[in-house]
Write an enzyme that holds these catalytic residues in place. Structure first.
Site, short mmCIF file in Angstrom:
data_model
loop_
_atom_site.label_atom_id
_atom_site.label_comp_id
_atom_site.label_asym_id
_atom_site.label_seq_id
_atom_site.Cartn_x
_atom_site.Cartn_y
_atom_site.Cartn_z
N GLU A 71 -96.02 -14.49 0.35
CA GLU A 71 -95.51 -13.11 0.41
C GLU A 71 -94.02 -13.05 0.78
O GLU A 71 -93.63 -12.35 1.70
CB GLU A 71 -96.37 -12.29 1.37
CG GLU A 71 -97.83 -12.25 0.92
CD GLU A 71 -98.78 -11.53 1.87
OE1 GLU A 71 -98.32 -11.03 2.91
OE2 GLU A 71 -99.98 -11.48 1.55
N ASN B 259 -97.27 -17.81 -3.22
CA ASN B 259 -98.36 -16.86 -3.42
C ASN B 259 -97.87 -15.46 -3.05
O ASN B 259 -97.14 -15.29 -2.07
CB ASN B 259 -99.50 -17.28 -2.49
CG ASN B 259 -100.79 -16.49 -2.65
OD1 ASN B 259 -101.25 -16.30 -3.77
ND2 ASN B 259 -101.36 -16.06 -1.54
N HIS C 60 -105.08 -8.27 -5.43
CA HIS C 60 -105.82 -7.23 -4.69
C HIS C 60 -105.67 -5.96 -5.52
O HIS C 60 -104.69 -5.22 -5.38
CB HIS C 60 -105.23 -7.06 -3.28
CG HIS C 60 -105.47 -8.25 -2.41
ND1 HIS C 60 -106.74 -8.62 -2.01
CD2 HIS C 60 -104.63 -9.18 -1.89
CE1 HIS C 60 -106.66 -9.71 -1.26
NE2 HIS C 60 -105.39 -10.07 -1.17
N GLU D 272 -106.73 -14.26 -4.62
CA GLU D 272 -107.37 -13.39 -3.61
C GLU D 272 -108.00 -12.16 -4.27
O GLU D 272 -107.91 -11.04 -3.75
CB GLU D 272 -106.35 -12.95 -2.56
CG GLU D 272 -105.63 -14.10 -1.88
CD GLU D 272 -104.66 -13.67 -0.78
OE1 GLU D 272 -104.72 -12.51 -0.33
OE2 GLU D 272 -103.84 -14.51 -0.37
N ASP E 138 -109.84 -9.04 -5.48
CA ASP E 138 -110.84 -8.01 -5.19
C ASP E 138 -110.40 -6.75 -5.93
O ASP E 138 -109.23 -6.61 -6.31
CB ASP E 138 -111.08 -7.76 -3.69
CG ASP E 138 -109.83 -7.63 -2.85
OD1 ASP E 138 -108.79 -7.21 -3.37
OD2 ASP E 138 -109.90 -7.94 -1.64
O1 G3I Z 1 -110.10 -13.18 15.45
C1 G3I Z 1 -109.37 -12.15 16.14
C2 G3I Z 1 -110.08 -11.72 17.38
O2 G3I Z 1 -110.13 -12.80 18.27
C3 G3I Z 1 -109.34 -10.54 17.97
O3 G3I Z 1 -109.99 -10.08 19.11
C4 G3I Z 1 -109.23 -9.41 16.96
C5 G3I Z 1 -108.46 -8.22 17.50
O4 G3I Z 1 -107.55 -7.72 16.55
O5 G3I Z 1 -108.56 -9.90 15.83
C6 G3I Z 1 -109.21 -10.97 15.21
O6 G3I Z 1 -108.38 -11.39 14.19
C7 G3I Z 1 -108.35 -10.61 13.02
C8 G3I Z 1 -108.57 -11.55 11.85
O7 G3I Z 1 -108.42 -10.87 10.64
C9 G3I Z 1 -109.92 -12.21 11.90
O8 G3I Z 1 -110.93 -11.27 11.74
C10 G3I Z 1 -107.01 -9.94 12.90
O9 G3I Z 1 -106.86 -8.96 13.89
C11 G3I Z 1 -106.86 -9.32 11.55
O10 G3I Z 1 -105.53 -8.83 11.38
C12 G3I Z 1 -107.12 -10.35 10.47
O11 G3I Z 1 -107.00 -9.75 9.21
C13 G3I Z 1 -106.81 -10.63 8.14
C14 G3I Z 1 -105.46 -10.33 7.47
O12 G3I Z 1 -105.31 -11.15 6.34
C15 G3I Z 1 -104.29 -10.65 8.39
O13 G3I Z 1 -104.22 -12.03 8.64
C16 G3I Z 1 -107.93 -10.41 7.13
O14 G3I Z 1 -109.16 -10.83 7.72
C17 G3I Z 1 -107.64 -11.21 5.87
O15 G3I Z 1 -108.58 -10.87 4.87
C18 G3I Z 1 -106.25 -10.89 5.34
O16 G3I Z 1 -105.98 -11.71 4.23
C19 G3I Z 1 -104.71 -11.51 3.62
C20 G3I Z 1 -104.23 -12.86 3.14
O17 G3I Z 1 -104.19 -13.77 4.21
C21 G3I Z 1 -102.85 -12.72 2.49
N1 G3I Z 1 -102.88 -11.74 1.44
C22 G3I Z 1 -103.41 -10.42 1.81
C23 G3I Z 1 -104.79 -10.56 2.41
C24 G3I Z 1 -105.37 -9.19 2.76
O18 G3I Z 1 -104.64 -8.56 3.75
#
Ligand code: G3I
Length: 475
Positions: free
Chosen positions: A170, A211, A247, A275, A277
């Site tokens: 990104e 990516n 996406h 990715e 969806d």
């Molecule tokens: O695991 C922690 C937990 O310990 C904590 O208490 C909680 C509180 O916020 O957060 C948890 O982490 C979260 C994580 O997902 C795991 O569930 C993060 O907050 C949350 O921001 C994170 O979101 C992910 C997001 O990327 C940001 O990294 C999504 O699951 C994931 O699907 C998304 O994937 C991204 C790709 O990496 C890049 N392209 C876009 C795509 C969609 O946004």
């Protein structure tokens, strides 16, 4: 023609993680190996994709791996896995010099046990930085060293085991200029070339990717990315591929999607849908799910049509685990399995686009005798030139394979269908089971749907199950 193809052995092995895996989202315990199944049909996504030499991947949520239904589907249906979160910087190096390998190691083990490729995600990204990195006041030399250490440590640990890595993620703004990330601010635009050089040194066997999202059609952002990749290649920077996150939004799949993949492929790089969806406004309905299925199929077809496209990864497989509802309130249903791990029309869209057979797998002994049944034939939606019909048949006896028949008014034809293999001869329609709904327990209900070319009003026809007329369900 698929009967000529030898069915590949699919080992569903998850080590300690999976016992009694429920395949296809069903509740029944699954064998740990399905080898030489009775049918030679291509009944899973990975079997179908493999015939074209492409991979079909999924993002894996680490916290779901201990669930047998989840890991069973991930193992059975997908030939590549991407860590949804556990290989991100925040997760893997939360404190400077302190690495957290538990999640990444689990994914590597899972992939190895199930003969899957691994797509590494991601090394250099503006998002999900740990506090020490996001808030640290580093000069260029130190920042460069931090980046190189992270790349060499993470890639080095899995050297030779990860097929592809998102080295840079990104990096672009929507207008095609470089994003003003901390990396750009401190290191200048050379951070990208330097990251790729460090990555090649860390694991010469891994294919190195850049990516991004909203680069799926030909637009300002994708053209900025295109120009960068072209220039890096011309400078001899070791970049091997471009990931298109995809996406997507229902009904907004860019018409030049394939042309865009092709223009990058023509630079000599590999392309991957990384990715995928396709989200929609909730609630979903049969018509939206059918269009979604067609759009998933178009993405797969685009990859099949571009020889340098090596595969398609969906960003999770079940709506239950998708990032979409949390980020886009009111939207969802973006993935090929529903909240209960049942395949949606999109599953069959992907499968058939890869040349698979939704009726494949164990066909069972065929329709059984003497069905005693009630049938609900419901027009779920009707407009001037079409109807969407939902059929539910409850059988007194257990079924192992079924055929449901009924008639449509003369001139009305089925234009699409889901959760069934359906044929029409004149006014007679025959709907047979597909792999995932062949087995119905005594008292259980089978369900399928279809769309026709007519919105004419008519009463529900008599529905027969395995040759025996059912009672119309009341209410
Ligand atoms: O695991 C922690 C937990 O310990 C904590 O208490 C909680 C509180 O916020 O957060 C948890 O982490 C979260 C994580 O997902 C795991 O569930 C993060 O907050 C949350 O921001 C994170 O979101 C992910 C997001 O990327 C940001 O990294 C999504 O699951 C994931 O699907 C998304 O994937 C991204 C790709 O990496 C890049 N392209 C876009 C795509 C969609 O946004």
């Amino acid at each position: 023609m698929f009967s000529q193809l030898r069915r590949a052995a699919v080992v569903v092995a998850t080590g300690v993680l999976l016992s009694g895996a429920a395949l296809h989202g069903g509740a029944q315990a699954a064998p740990t190996t399905t080898d030489e199944a009775p049918s030679a049909q291509l009944a899973t996504l990975r079997e179908a994709a493999s015939t074209s030499g492409k991979f079909i991947g999924t993002a894996v949520a680490d916290h779901r791996l201990s669930d047998a239904t989840y890991s069973g589907i991930a193992a059975r249906e997908f030939s590549s896995v991407t860590a949804e979160n556990v290989m991100k910087w925040e997760s893997i190096q939360p404190q400077r010099g302190s690495f957290n390998w538990a999640g990444p190691d689990r994914l590597m083990q899972f992939a190895q046990a199930n003969d899957q490729q691994v797509y590494g995600h991601t090394l250099v990204w503006h998002s999900q930085m740990p506090g020490w990195l996001a808030n640290g006041n580093f000069g260029a030399t130190e920042m460069n060293q931090i980046m190189n250490t992270h790349i060499s440590t993470v890639m080095g640990r899995y050297q030779g085991q990860i097929n592809r890595w998102d080295v840079v993620n990104e990096a672009f703004n929507e207008d095609g200029t470089l994003r003003n990330s901390k990396w750009l601010q401190v290191l200048g635009r050379d951070y990208i070339a330097n990251a790729f050089r460090a990555a090649r040194a860390a694991d010469p066997d891994a294919k190195l990717f850049i990516n991004d999202y909203n680069t799926d059609g030909i637009n300002a952002k994708s053209t900025g990315l295109y120009n960068l990749v072209r220039d890096l290649r011309a400078q001899g920077v070791p970049i091997d591929g471009v990931g298109f996150q995809s996406h997507l939004i229902l009904d907004q799949l860019p018409s030049d999607y394939q042309a865009n993949l092709q223009r990058f492929a023509d630079l000599g790089v590999e392309v991957v849908v990384t990715e995928l969806d396709i989200r929609m406004q909730m609630p979903s309905d049969a018509a939206k799910l059918e269009r979604q299925s067609q759009q998933f199929a178009r993405v797969v077809q685009a990859c099949l049509n571009v020889s340098r496209c090596s595969g398609v990864t969906v960003w999770g497989f079940s709506d239950r685990d998708s990032w979409v509802p949390g980020t886009f309130p009111g939207e969802g249903a973006a993935l090929p399995y529903d909240d209960n791990y049942q395949p949606k029309p999109a599953y069959n869209g992907i499968l058939t686009a890869f040349g698979g057979d939704p009726g494949g797998g164990d066909p069972g002994p065929g329709p059984g005798p003497g069905a005693d049944c009630t049938a609900a034939y419901q027009v779920a939606n009707r407009w001037n030139a079409g109807s969407v019909v939902d059929v539910r048949v409850t059988a007194r006896q257990a079924l192992n394979g079924w055929a449901v028949t009924f008639t449509l008014p003369a001139g009305e034809s089925v234009t699409s269908h889901w959760n069934t293999q359906l044929t029409q001869s004149g006014t007679t329609v025959t709907a047979r089971n597909v792999a995932h709904n062949a087995t119905i327990p005594a008292g259980g209900t089978l369900n399928f749907g279809f769309q026709t070319n007519s919105g004419a009003v008519y009463s529900a026809p008599v529905v027969s199950l395995n040759g025996t007329a059912c009672t119309a369900a009341t209410g």
